[in-house]
Design a protein around this motif. Structure first.
Motif, PDB file in Angstrom:
ATOM      1  N   ILE A  38      17.269  35.974  23.387  1.00 37.01           N
ATOM      2  CA  ILE A  38      17.125  37.185  24.192  1.00 37.01           C
ATOM      3  C   ILE A  38      16.714  38.366  23.320  1.00 37.01           C
ATOM      4  O   ILE A  38      15.782  39.113  23.653  1.00 37.01           O
ATOM      5  CB  ILE A  38      18.444  37.491  24.935  1.00 37.01           C
ATOM      6  CG1 ILE A  38      18.699  36.438  26.020  1.00 37.01           C
ATOM      7  CG2 ILE A  38      18.398  38.893  25.563  1.00 37.01           C
ATOM      8  CD1 ILE A  38      20.102  36.486  26.607  1.00 37.01           C
ATOM      9  N   THR A  39      17.395  38.546  22.185  1.00 36.47           N
ATOM     10  CA  THR A  39      17.085  39.698  21.334  1.00 36.47           C
ATOM     11  C   THR A  39      15.718  39.560  20.679  1.00 36.47           C
ATOM     12  O   THR A  39      15.059  40.573  20.401  1.00 36.47           O
ATOM     13  CB  THR A  39      18.170  39.910  20.268  1.00 36.47           C
ATOM     14  OG1 THR A  39      18.360  38.714  19.503  1.00 36.47           O
ATOM     15  CG2 THR A  39      19.494  40.296  20.917  1.00 36.47           C
ATOM     16  N   GLN A  40      15.261  38.346  20.461  1.00 34.96           N
ATOM     17  CA  GLN A  40      13.910  38.158  19.940  1.00 34.96           C
ATOM     18  C   GLN A  40      12.879  38.690  20.935  1.00 34.96           C
ATOM     19  O   GLN A  40      11.925  39.398  20.558  1.00 34.96           O
ATOM     20  CB  GLN A  40      13.647  36.678  19.665  1.00 34.96           C
ATOM     21  CG  GLN A  40      12.277  36.420  19.041  1.00 34.96           C
ATOM     22  CD  GLN A  40      12.080  34.952  18.696  1.00 34.96           C
ATOM     23  OE1 GLN A  40      12.905  34.101  19.042  1.00 34.96           O
ATOM     24  NE2 GLN A  40      11.003  34.650  18.019  1.00 34.96           N
ATOM     25  N   THR A  41      13.089  38.388  22.207  1.00 33.21           N
ATOM     26  CA  THR A  41      12.191  38.899  23.243  1.00 33.21           C
ATOM     27  C   THR A  41      12.289  40.425  23.341  1.00 33.21           C
ATOM     28  O   THR A  41      11.265  41.116  23.481  1.00 33.21           O
ATOM     29  CB  THR A  41      12.525  38.247  24.595  1.00 33.21           C
ATOM     30  OG1 THR A  41      12.253  36.847  24.516  1.00 33.21           O
ATOM     31  CG2 THR A  41      11.702  38.860  25.715  1.00 33.21           C
ATOM     32  N   LEU A  42      13.494  40.956  23.269  1.00 28.97           N
ATOM     33  CA  LEU A  42      13.661  42.408  23.313  1.00 28.97           C
ATOM     34  C   LEU A  42      12.966  43.081  22.134  1.00 28.97           C
ATOM     35  O   LEU A  42      12.364  44.153  22.283  1.00 28.97           O
ATOM     36  CB  LEU A  42      15.147  42.766  23.328  1.00 28.97           C
ATOM     37  CG  LEU A  42      15.934  42.314  24.566  1.00 28.97           C
ATOM     38  CD1 LEU A  42      17.422  42.601  24.377  1.00 28.97           C
ATOM     39  CD2 LEU A  42      15.417  42.990  25.830  1.00 28.97           C
ATOM     40  N   ASP A  43      13.027  42.456  20.961  1.00 25.51           N
ATOM     41  CA  ASP A  43      12.315  42.988  19.797  1.00 25.51           C
ATOM     42  C   ASP A  43      10.817  43.025  20.054  1.00 25.51           C
ATOM     43  O   ASP A  43      10.132  44.006  19.739  1.00 25.51           O
ATOM     44  CB  ASP A  43      12.601  42.132  18.558  1.00 25.51           C
ATOM     45  CG  ASP A  43      13.972  42.392  17.963  1.00 25.51           C
ATOM     46  OD1 ASP A  43      14.548  43.459  18.242  1.00 25.51           O
ATOM     47  OD2 ASP A  43      14.472  41.520  17.222  1.00 25.51           O
ATOM     48  N   GLU A  44      10.293  41.941  20.624  1.00 26.97           N
ATOM     49  CA  GLU A  44       8.854  41.862  20.892  1.00 26.97           C
ATOM     50  C   GLU A  44       8.420  42.948  21.881  1.00 26.97           C
ATOM     51  O   GLU A  44       7.321  43.510  21.759  1.00 26.97           O
ATOM     52  CB  GLU A  44       8.501  40.482  21.445  1.00 26.97           C
ATOM     53  CG  GLU A  44       8.643  39.356  20.413  1.00 26.97           C
ATOM     54  CD  GLU A  44       8.361  37.999  21.018  1.00 26.97           C
ATOM     55  OE1 GLU A  44       7.962  37.941  22.204  1.00 26.97           O
ATOM     56  OE2 GLU A  44       8.559  36.993  20.317  1.00 26.97           O
ATOM     57  N   LEU A  45       9.289  43.234  22.843  1.00 26.72           N
ATOM     58  CA  LEU A  45       8.965  44.239  23.859  1.00 26.72           C
ATOM     59  C   LEU A  45       9.375  45.648  23.429  1.00 26.72           C
ATOM     60  O   LEU A  45       9.174  46.600  24.183  1.00 26.72           O
ATOM     61  CB  LEU A  45       9.655  43.889  25.174  1.00 26.72           C
ATOM     62  CG  LEU A  45       9.208  42.568  25.823  1.00 26.72           C
ATOM     63  CD1 LEU A  45      10.089  42.249  27.020  1.00 26.72           C
ATOM     64  CD2 LEU A  45       7.747  42.626  26.227  1.00 26.72           C
ATOM     65  N   LYS A  46       9.979  45.734  22.232  1.00 20.30           N
ATOM     66  CA  LYS A  46      10.432  47.031  21.690  1.00 20.30           C
ATOM     67  C   LYS A  46      11.436  47.710  22.628  1.00 20.30           C
ATOM     68  O   LYS A  46      11.392  48.927  22.837  1.00 20.30           O
ATOM     69  CB  LYS A  46       9.237  47.942  21.391  1.00 20.30           C
ATOM     70  CG  LYS A  46       8.340  47.413  20.280  1.00 20.30           C
ATOM     71  CD  LYS A  46       7.192  48.358  19.978  1.00 20.30           C
ATOM     72  CE  LYS A  46       6.437  47.922  18.720  1.00 20.30           C
ATOM     73  NZ  LYS A  46       5.992  46.517  18.737  1.00 20.30           N
ATOM     74  N   LEU A  47      12.355  46.909  23.176  1.00 21.09           N
ATOM     75  CA  LEU A  47      13.422  47.423  24.022  1.00 21.09           C
ATOM     76  C   LEU A  47      14.712  47.464  23.202  1.00 21.09           C
ATOM     77  O   LEU A  47      15.176  46.427  22.719  1.00 21.09           O
ATOM     78  CB  LEU A  47      13.614  46.531  25.249  1.00 21.09           C
ATOM     79  CG  LEU A  47      12.436  46.481  26.233  1.00 21.09           C
ATOM     80  CD1 LEU A  47      12.696  45.451  27.329  1.00 21.09           C
ATOM     81  CD2 LEU A  47      12.179  47.857  26.843  1.00 21.09           C
ATOM     82  N   PRO A  48      15.309  48.638  23.018  1.00 24.96           N
ATOM     83  CA  PRO A  48      16.515  48.749  22.198  1.00 24.96           C
ATOM     84  C   PRO A  48      17.698  48.002  22.815  1.00 24.96           C
ATOM     85  O   PRO A  48      17.824  47.909  24.035  1.00 24.96           O
ATOM     86  CB  PRO A  48      16.794  50.260  22.165  1.00 24.96           C
ATOM     87  CG  PRO A  48      15.519  50.903  22.598  1.00 24.96           C
ATOM     88  CD  PRO A  48      14.859  49.942  23.529  1.00 24.96           C
ATOM     89  N   TYR A  49      18.577  47.480  21.965  1.00 25.59           N
ATOM     90  CA  TYR A  49      19.764  46.778  22.433  1.00 25.59           C
ATOM     91  C   TYR A  49      20.901  46.995  21.442  1.00 25.59           C
ATOM     92  O   TYR A  49      20.696  47.456  20.312  1.00 25.59           O
ATOM     93  CB  TYR A  49      19.492  45.281  22.605  1.00 25.59           C
ATOM     94  CG  TYR A  49      18.979  44.591  21.349  1.00 25.59           C
ATOM     95  CD1 TYR A  49      19.858  44.025  20.434  1.00 25.59           C
ATOM     96  CD2 TYR A  49      17.614  44.509  21.087  1.00 25.59           C
ATOM     97  CE1 TYR A  49      19.388  43.398  19.283  1.00 25.59           C
ATOM     98  CE2 TYR A  49      17.132  43.881  19.950  1.00 25.59           C
ATOM     99  CZ  TYR A  49      18.027  43.331  19.052  1.00 25.59           C
ATOM    100  OH  TYR A  49      17.567  42.712  17.906  1.00 25.59           O
TER     101      TYR A  49
END
Length: 373
Positions: free
Chosen positions: A299-310
């Motif tokens: 999940i966090t890999q995808t968030l990194d790709e989309l530049k969405l902070p978590y």
């Protein structure tokens, strides 16, 4: 916001290099051996990634234990819970009179809220898990809400300042739901020790099993010292028994007795037997933690790709800043047959996504990329 990089996360949870090399936040499907041994929920809609459930439970050993005791379904449970209480006392390192069984930790939260909160106030931060405060408020308790601080942590300093003669209980959720964040060990221990001299401190540790920080203390250590601290735990998360309803609280005997007298539902024979089997099923416990860690990496890999902070999560979910109103995001995913986290005001452009099976997580990542492409 992502205080832990994916590379450091991989090192921290001990995942192999093969997963780190996978692209696009995709997970490999379960092996045939894993499917046979751990029997995950069949892949079907709607896909539930909004309630922090463990789709791999109950394990086969838990299921067998429940089936083996169907004949006791005609009996009231209180004559059969002694063995489970003994196991839990051994697990927590306390005498048996410190354990209070409840039908899921939510019952424990509600019971504690009305036991200690009436005639005064409960102090807590928002957003957090609301069951205690919502229920206590129905019974006339005032709730003194403190916003999370700028780092989206419980603001312990502000809570401590607000404790007064009206304060009957202070509620902490650690790791917190919905953020998944963990309070600094020394600070939270010092806070609970200090504040418990003035009022009861309740530490909701529903996600304690998912903590990756080595030697992180449970507030049970303060219960052992006789302090006015109550700790709650649940079998709903890592053990995968959310639908069976089993939890417990740990408190010094005088507090435990007050709580025990006010328990409403009690637990049941099937839950008792499932709980005993769960505590003995280390293979499933380890498997559930491993799959949860793998899902969070994807999940966090995808968030990194989309530049969405978590936020760095010590739970079985990830809380990320979507940049969109959560109600709109809920609808967008619902239209695709997927349930994601509910609103957590005032963080209305944040989303809590639970971990699931590899197929479920892969679909979430696919849908998220489609929405943000």
């Amino acid at each position: 916001m992502n205080g832990l990089s994916r590379r450091n996360w991989l090192k921290k949870v001990g995942l192999g290099g093969g997963l780190a090399m996978m692209g696009g936040g995709m997970l490999s499907p379960l092996s045939a051996e894993e499917v046979e041994k751990f029997n995950p929920r069949p892949f079907a809609g709607p896909i539930r990634l909004g309630s922090n459930e463990n789709p791999f439970g109950p394990s086969q050993k838990m299921r067998q234990a429940m089936m083996d005791h169907f004949d006791l379904g005609c009996r009231y449970p209180w004559g059969y819970n002694a063995d489970l209480v003994k196991l839990l006392a051994e697990k927590e390192g306390v005498p048996e009179d410190h354990i209070v069984l409840v039908a899921g930790s939510t019952e424990g939260l509600k019971v504690a809220g009305i036991t200690f909160g009436q005639g005064g106030e409960i102090i807590s931060c928002a957003p957090t898990f609301l069951s205690m405060m919502d229920y206590a408020e129905l019974w006339g308790t005032d709730i003194n809400w403190v916003p999370l601080n700028k780092d989206l942590d419980f603001d312990l300093d502000e809570i401590e300042k607000r404790v007064s003669y009206q304060t009957r209980l202070v509620f902490l959720c650690n790791p917190n739901n919905p953020t998944g964040k963990l309070l600094p060990a020394d600070r939270v221990m010092d806070f609970c020790e200090t504040v418990s001299k003035k009022t009861v401190v309740f530490s909701d540790e529903a996600y304690y099993d998912f903590i990756t920080e080595p030697n992180y203390p449970s507030m049970v250590e303060l219960v052992k010292k006789g302090m006015d601290v109550v700790v709650s735990r649940t079998f709903s998360k890592v053990y995968g028994l959310a639908g069976i309803r089993l939890g417990y609280m740990i408190a010094r005997p005088a507090l435990a007795q007050r709580l025990r007298e006010r328990v409403v539902a009690n637990t049941n024979i099937m839950a008792i037997e499932a709980g005993k089997a769960a505590l003995a099923d280390k293979e499933f416990y380890d498997f559930a933690l491993q799959k949860n860690a793998e899902a969070k990496v994807a999940i966090t890999q995808t968030l990194d790709e989309l530049k969405l902070p978590y936020l760095d999560s010590h739970a079985n979910f990830v809380f990320f800043q979507s940049g969109r109103d959560i109600k709109e995001l809920n609808k967008a995913f619902a239209d695709k047959g997927m349930i994601i986290g509910r609103p957590f005001p005032p963080l209305n452009d944040w989303c809590r996504i639970s971990t699931g099976t590899p197929e479920e997580v892969n679909l979430f990542n696919q849908y998220l990329k489609e929405l943000y492409s």
